[in-house]
Design a protein around this motif. Sequence first.
Motif, mmCIF file in Angstrom:
data_model
loop_
_atom_site.group_PDB
_atom_site.id
_atom_site.type_symbol
_atom_site.label_atom_id
_atom_site.label_comp_id
_atom_site.label_asym_id
_atom_site.label_seq_id
_atom_site.Cartn_x
_atom_site.Cartn_y
_atom_site.Cartn_z
ATOM 1 N N ALA A 107 0.835 -1.207 0.000
ATOM 2 C CA ALA A 107 0.000 0.000 0.000
ATOM 3 C C ALA A 107 0.867 1.254 0.000
ATOM 4 N N GLN A 108 1.966 1.236 0.740
ATOM 5 C CA GLN A 108 2.859 2.394 0.796
ATOM 6 C C GLN A 108 3.540 2.633 -0.540
ATOM 7 N N VAL A 109 3.887 1.556 -1.240
ATOM 8 C CA VAL A 109 4.453 1.680 -2.584
ATOM 9 C C VAL A 109 3.440 2.328 -3.517
ATOM 10 N N ARG A 110 2.214 1.837 -3.478
ATOM 11 C CA ARG A 110 1.171 2.398 -4.340
ATOM 12 C C ARG A 110 0.892 3.863 -3.992
ATOM 13 N N PHE A 111 0.948 4.182 -2.710
ATOM 14 C CA PHE A 111 0.671 5.559 -2.294
ATOM 15 C C PHE A 111 1.722 6.525 -2.823
ATOM 16 N N VAL A 112 3.000 6.178 -2.695
ATOM 17 C CA VAL A 112 4.037 7.112 -3.135
ATOM 18 C C VAL A 112 4.024 7.271 -4.652
ATOM 19 N N ALA A 146 5.873 19.226 -2.320
ATOM 20 C CA ALA A 146 5.846 17.801 -2.656
ATOM 21 C C ALA A 146 7.128 17.098 -2.229
ATOM 22 N N TYR A 147 8.272 17.725 -2.487
ATOM 23 C CA TYR A 147 9.552 17.100 -2.125
ATOM 24 C C TYR A 147 9.690 16.941 -0.613
ATOM 25 N N THR A 148 9.168 17.892 0.125
ATOM 26 C CA THR A 148 9.211 17.794 1.589
ATOM 27 C C THR A 148 8.469 16.545 2.053
ATOM 28 N N ARG A 149 7.293 16.336 1.507
ATOM 29 C CA ARG A 149 6.490 15.170 1.902
ATOM 30 C C ARG A 149 7.115 13.866 1.399
ATOM 31 N N ILE A 150 7.639 13.870 0.195
ATOM 32 C CA ILE A 150 8.260 12.649 -0.338
ATOM 33 C C ILE A 150 9.480 12.266 0.494
ATOM 34 N N ASN A 151 10.235 13.260 0.920
ATOM 35 C CA ASN A 151 11.388 12.971 1.777
ATOM 36 C C ASN A 151 10.944 12.318 3.079
ATOM 37 N N GLU A 152 9.824 12.783 3.631
ATOM 38 C CA GLU A 152 9.269 12.168 4.846
ATOM 39 C C GLU A 152 8.867 10.718 4.582
ATOM 40 N N LEU A 153 8.237 10.480 3.454
ATOM 41 C CA LEU A 153 7.824 9.114 3.103
ATOM 42 C C LEU A 153 9.030 8.196 2.933
ATOM 43 N N LEU A 154 10.089 8.723 2.354
ATOM 44 C CA LEU A 154 11.318 7.940 2.180
ATOM 45 C C LEU A 154 11.927 7.573 3.525
ATOM 46 N N LEU A 155 11.992 8.534 4.422
ATOM 47 C CA LEU A 155 12.585 8.285 5.744
ATOM 48 C C LEU A 155 11.734 7.336 6.576
ATOM 49 N N GLU A 156 10.425 7.311 6.324
ATOM 50 C CA GLU A 156 9.558 6.356 7.016
ATOM 51 C C GLU A 156 9.902 4.921 6.624
ATOM 52 N N GLN A 157 10.399 4.747 5.419
ATOM 53 C CA GLN A 157 10.740 3.405 4.932
ATOM 54 C C GLN A 157 12.135 2.973 5.376
ATOM 55 N N ALA A 158 13.095 3.882 5.235
ATOM 56 C CA ALA A 158 14.487 3.554 5.577
ATOM 57 C C ALA A 158 15.299 4.840 5.681
ATOM 58 N N PRO A 159 16.281 4.892 6.598
ATOM 59 C CA PRO A 159 17.083 6.110 6.739
ATOM 60 C C PRO A 159 17.976 6.378 5.536
ATOM 61 N N THR A 160 18.313 5.311 4.806
ATOM 62 C CA THR A 160 19.123 5.461 3.601
ATOM 63 C C THR A 160 18.502 4.640 2.480
ATOM 64 N N PRO A 162 19.383 3.059 -1.722
ATOM 65 C CA PRO A 162 19.077 4.132 -2.670
ATOM 66 C C PRO A 162 17.641 4.147 -3.197
ATOM 67 N N TYR A 163 16.804 3.226 -2.727
ATOM 68 C CA TYR A 163 15.458 3.113 -3.289
ATOM 69 C C TYR A 163 14.395 3.507 -2.267
ATOM 70 N N PHE A 164 13.155 3.509 -2.693
ATOM 71 C CA PHE A 164 12.069 3.899 -1.795
ATOM 72 C C PHE A 164 12.034 3.025 -0.543
ATOM 73 N N LEU A 165 12.187 1.727 -0.722
ATOM 74 C CA LEU A 165 12.156 0.791 0.402
ATOM 75 C C LEU A 165 13.538 0.555 1.013
ATOM 76 N N GLY A 166 14.471 1.404 0.685
ATOM 77 C CA GLY A 166 15.832 1.225 1.195
ATOM 78 C C GLY A 166 16.678 0.482 0.180
ATOM 79 N N GLN A 167 17.038 -0.764 0.502
ATOM 80 C CA GLN A 167 17.845 -1.574 -0.410
ATOM 81 C C GLN A 167 16.995 -2.329 -1.426
ATOM 82 N N GLN A 168 15.704 -2.489 -1.154
ATOM 83 C CA GLN A 168 14.846 -3.277 -2.034
ATOM 84 C C GLN A 168 14.279 -2.422 -3.162
ATOM 85 N N TYR A 169 14.527 -2.838 -4.387
ATOM 86 C CA TYR A 169 13.995 -2.161 -5.566
ATOM 87 C C TYR A 169 12.547 -2.583 -5.757
ATOM 88 N N SER A 170 11.676 -1.637 -6.156
ATOM 89 C CA SER A 170 10.251 -1.943 -6.240
ATOM 90 C C SER A 170 9.577 -1.139 -7.348
#
Length: 242
Positions: A107-112, A146-160, A162-170
């Motif tokens: 659901a989080q993938v679909r949301f972003v 938009a970038y402010t919110r996307i950055n928040e969504l990224l940090l919710e998934q992983a602190p680093t 390189p992908y949305f879910l961190g190390q997992q490509y999706s």
Amino acid sequence: MCSFFSLRQKEIFLREVAKKTIFYTSIACPFSHRVAIALKEAEIDHETVLIDLSNKPEWYRDVNVDKKVPSLTTYGINFAEPSVLIELISELKPQKRLLPTDPIKRAQVRFVIQYYWSKVALSWYRHFQNIRNADPRTYIYSLHTAYTRINELLLEQAPTGPYFLGQQYSLADIAIAPFASQLETTHKAFLSGIVQHQINVIKFYYPRLQEFLNGITSRPSFKETYPGDDLIIKSFQYAWKK
């Protein structure tokens, strides 16, 4: 026995033909680029058919009644809508894990994906659709929000990344990359240096966002399917002449 074998061979052949995947695309279309990346990641053999958007063939209506790209034919069935197509591809090759198994993560993938489209990609499209009269301040503000919110969504998934879910490509990375790259290309080609600088300053304050944008556009599947900056620029120039 021989006739039975021949019939059996024919049945196998027809099944294989029915399973054939055909990808209908236009080179500069970011929606089509999504599907091209997904096919590459899923390692699905397919035939590619280029559709001229300025002169769409009449037969294409039998594939897609709206004559839009991209479309996909597989198992003898025609499919349309880019979000549907990339999810279909992920379902055809679940072992590639382009969608997480966890329903919350899915659901989080679909949301972003939807958030980026509605808040970034649409703002970008509208600005460049009317670039001669558009107010760059409005555009910069919409990107900042938009970038402010996307950055928040990224940090919710992983602190680093390189992908949305961190190390997992999706699929999140697949869906956003084509628009992120075309956005950067058109910014460099058509926006003033001052406006470009103001947008870059926004991203400077969000290292996770920068890492994400760099990560999704440096992945091999993206690079191998990217049509090139020159073609993207020419497609915009051609659209403005209409």
